[in-house]
Write a protein that holds these residues in place. Structure first.
Motif, PDB file in Angstrom:
ATOM      1  N   PHE A 147       4.440   3.125  -7.166  1.00 43.05           N
ATOM      2  CA  PHE A 147       5.286   3.168  -5.726  1.00 43.05           C
ATOM      3  C   PHE A 147       5.117   1.989  -5.105  1.00 43.05           C
ATOM      4  O   PHE A 147       5.257   1.903  -3.784  1.00 43.05           O
ATOM      5  N   GLU A 148       4.596   0.787  -5.759  1.00 42.91           N
ATOM      6  CA  GLU A 148       4.139  -0.571  -5.108  1.00 42.91           C
ATOM      7  C   GLU A 148       5.612  -0.824  -4.155  1.00 42.91           C
ATOM      8  O   GLU A 148       5.484  -1.171  -3.207  1.00 42.91           O
ATOM      9  N   GLY A 149       6.923  -0.719  -4.608  1.00 45.04           N
ATOM     10  CA  GLY A 149       7.965  -1.146  -3.969  1.00 45.04           C
ATOM     11  C   GLY A 149       8.631  -0.236  -2.922  1.00 45.04           C
ATOM     12  O   GLY A 149       9.298  -0.716  -1.995  1.00 45.04           O
ATOM     13  N   HIS A 150       7.700   0.886  -2.474  1.00 50.19           N
ATOM     14  CA  HIS A 150       8.055   1.702  -1.697  1.00 50.19           C
ATOM     15  C   HIS A 150       6.993   1.496  -0.394  1.00 50.19           C
ATOM     16  O   HIS A 150       7.083   2.420   0.618  1.00 50.19           O
ATOM     17  N   TYR A 151       6.080   0.847  -0.256  1.00 49.90           N
ATOM     18  CA  TYR A 151       5.211   0.329   0.635  1.00 49.90           C
ATOM     19  C   TYR A 151       5.336  -0.924   1.289  1.00 49.90           C
ATOM     20  O   TYR A 151       5.086  -1.914   0.463  1.00 49.90           O
ATOM     21  N   SER A 178      -0.458  -4.156   0.112  1.00 51.00           N
ATOM     22  CA  SER A 178      -1.842  -4.677  -0.068  1.00 51.00           C
ATOM     23  C   SER A 178      -2.817  -3.964   0.684  1.00 51.00           C
ATOM     24  O   SER A 178      -3.744  -3.758   0.114  1.00 51.00           O
ATOM     25  N   ALA A 179      -2.556  -3.316   1.799  1.00 55.13           N
ATOM     26  CA  ALA A 179      -3.250  -2.450   2.524  1.00 55.13           C
ATOM     27  C   ALA A 179      -3.568  -1.075   1.781  1.00 55.13           C
ATOM     28  O   ALA A 179      -4.692  -0.752   1.493  1.00 55.13           O
ATOM     29  N   PHE A 180      -2.575  -0.541   1.345  1.00 54.02           N
ATOM     30  CA  PHE A 180      -2.677   0.699   0.624  1.00 54.02           C
ATOM     31  C   PHE A 180      -3.298   0.637  -0.780  1.00 54.02           C
ATOM     32  O   PHE A 180      -4.127   1.290  -1.092  1.00 54.02           O
ATOM     33  N   ARG A 181      -3.062  -0.623  -1.468  1.00 51.31           N
ATOM     34  CA  ARG A 181      -3.735  -0.823  -2.822  1.00 51.31           C
ATOM     35  C   ARG A 181      -5.209  -0.970  -2.572  1.00 51.31           C
ATOM     36  O   ARG A 181      -5.955  -0.540  -3.385  1.00 51.31           O
ATOM     37  N   SER A 182      -5.610  -1.658  -1.440  1.00 50.83           N
ATOM     38  CA  SER A 182      -7.121  -1.659  -1.129  1.00 50.83           C
ATOM     39  C   SER A 182      -7.721  -0.255  -1.004  1.00 50.83           C
ATOM     40  O   SER A 182      -9.116  -0.118  -1.463  1.00 50.83           O
ATOM     41  N   ILE A 183      -7.039   0.583  -0.397  1.00 49.65           N
ATOM     42  CA  ILE A 183      -7.510   1.873  -0.067  1.00 49.65           C
ATOM     43  C   ILE A 183      -7.591   2.596  -1.300  1.00 49.65           C
ATOM     44  O   ILE A 183      -8.639   3.255  -1.880  1.00 49.65           O
ATOM     45  N   ILE A 184      -6.635   2.437  -2.014  1.00 55.74           N
ATOM     46  CA  ILE A 184      -6.379   3.214  -3.400  1.00 55.74           C
ATOM     47  C   ILE A 184      -7.616   2.797  -4.521  1.00 55.74           C
ATOM     48  O   ILE A 184      -8.203   3.499  -5.247  1.00 55.74           O
ATOM     49  N   GLY A 185      -7.745   1.464  -4.290  1.00 62.00           N
ATOM     50  CA  GLY A 185      -8.883   0.727  -5.166  1.00 62.00           C
ATOM     51  C   GLY A 185     -10.045   1.090  -4.813  1.00 62.00           C
ATOM     52  O   GLY A 185     -11.030   0.534  -5.778  1.00 62.00           O
TER      53      GLY A 185
END
Length: 89
Positions: free
Chosen positions: A30-34, A38-45
């Motif tokens: 879903f990277e291309g949809h956000y 980078s902020a979302f990735r840090s939360i999911i990570g």
């Protein structure tokens, strides 16, 4: 060769890195949809941290974590876009 049985069990602290990695792999599509990936990735990570807010269970196959899910019940702290009385997974 059969991969072996799928085991569902409670999260344990040694699962932290594997849970975070599985979550990142699951959401990478879903990277291309956000716009704020980078902020979302840090939360999911940091998915394993949800164990302190709810019930985190893992799926393990052949000794490796292959999935995880968290249940956060009504009235428990959760993201602001969830109403307080809603449970969340």
């Amino acid at each position: 060769m059969k991969p072996g049985p799928l085991i569902i069990r409670d999260f344990e602290i040694p699962d932290t890195a594997a849970v975070n990695s599985v979550a990142l792999q699951a959401f990478a599509q879903f990277e291309g949809h956000y716009a704020d990936w980078s902020a979302f990735r840090s939360i999911i990570g940091d998915t394993a941290s949800l164990a302190s807010k709810g019930e985190l269970i893992v799926a393990v196959m052949a000794g490796a974590v292959v999935g995880a899910v968290t249940y956060v019940g009504p009235g428990r702290p959760k993201a602001s876009f969830f109403r307080p009385e809603w449970p969340a997974m």
